[in-house]
Design a protein around this motif. Structure first.
Motif, short mmCIF file in Angstrom:
data_model
loop_
_atom_site.label_atom_id
_atom_site.label_comp_id
_atom_site.label_asym_id
_atom_site.label_seq_id
_atom_site.Cartn_x
_atom_site.Cartn_y
_atom_site.Cartn_z
N CYS A 171 101.87 -10.53 92.61
CA CYS A 171 100.72 -10.15 93.94
C CYS A 171 101.59 -9.47 95.01
CB CYS A 171 100.03 -11.50 94.35
SG CYS A 171 98.89 -11.10 95.41
N CYS A 192 100.67 -10.13 98.07
CA CYS A 192 100.77 -11.22 98.73
C CYS A 192 102.14 -11.92 98.63
CB CYS A 192 99.52 -12.28 98.85
SG CYS A 192 99.36 -12.80 97.15
N GLN A 240 100.79 -6.41 104.99
CA GLN A 240 100.10 -5.92 103.85
C GLN A 240 99.89 -4.46 104.01
OE1 GLN A 240 96.74 -4.55 103.64
NE2 GLN A 240 97.13 -4.41 101.30
N SER A 241 99.69 -3.81 104.96
CA SER A 241 99.66 -2.14 104.77
C SER A 241 100.96 -1.84 104.39
CB SER A 241 99.13 -1.85 106.14
OG SER A 241 100.09 -2.04 107.48
N SER A 290 101.84 -2.63 100.59
CA SER A 290 100.88 -1.66 99.99
C SER A 290 101.30 -0.43 99.92
CB SER A 290 99.54 -1.80 100.46
OG SER A 290 99.14 -2.91 99.98
N ARG A 309 93.94 -4.81 90.12
CA ARG A 309 93.32 -5.41 91.14
C ARG A 309 92.92 -6.81 90.92
NH1 ARG A 309 91.99 -4.87 96.02
NH2 ARG A 309 92.47 -2.76 96.10
N ASP A 310 92.87 -7.89 91.54
CA ASP A 310 92.63 -9.09 91.24
C ASP A 310 91.94 -9.94 92.64
OD1 ASP A 310 92.52 -11.80 90.45
OD2 ASP A 310 94.52 -12.28 90.59
N ALA A 311 90.70 -9.60 92.51
CA ALA A 311 89.71 -10.10 93.83
C ALA A 311 90.34 -9.10 94.83
CB ALA A 311 89.98 -11.51 94.01
N GLN A 312 90.72 -9.62 95.95
CA GLN A 312 91.10 -8.87 96.88
C GLN A 312 92.46 -8.45 97.14
OE1 GLN A 312 90.86 -12.10 97.50
NE2 GLN A 312 91.89 -13.00 99.07
N TRP A 313 93.35 -8.99 96.36
CA TRP A 313 94.94 -8.73 95.90
C TRP A 313 95.06 -7.65 95.10
CZ3 TRP A 313 97.03 -9.54 100.24
CH2 TRP A 313 96.90 -10.57 101.02
#
Length: 98
Positions: free
Chosen positions: A30, A32, A42-43, A46, A62-66
């Motif tokens: 992830c 995260c 995070q930015s 990514s 993609r897994d939900a918001q992550w």
């Protein structure tokens, strides 16, 4: 995936190189977890992972918001050898000049 300069440029940045060390070992990671491991926002993380994806080294999901990243399973053998060599060179302890 035969764009060697793009591949080497993607690996040349220290945060991306450290991310590849993690992802290259296998499994799905992830963003995260990469953020925590590499002390990156995070930015920033990514953005770095986007460069590695554009170079064909990782794929994402993609897994939900992550977003989760893993090693691209379709990397040609020649590129695997290059990445293996780069990572091996980085992981070797550096000798001090006597």
């Amino acid at each position: 995936m035969s764009d060697i300069p793009r591949l080497l440029a993607a690996l040349a940045e220290p945060t991306r190189l450290r991310a590849m060390q993690i992802v290259w070992r296998g499994g799905e990671h992830c963003v995260c977890d990469l953020m925590c491991a590499l002390d990156a926002t995070q930015s920033r993380m990514s953005r770095h992972m986007g460069v590695l994806k554009a170079a064909g080294l990782v794929v994402d999901r993609r897994d939900a918001q992550w977003v989760r990243y893993r090693r691209n399973p379709d990397i040609p053998a020649a590129v695997i050898r290059i990445v293996d060599a780069v990572l091996a060179a980085v992981e070797k302890p550096r000798r001090r000049a006597a």
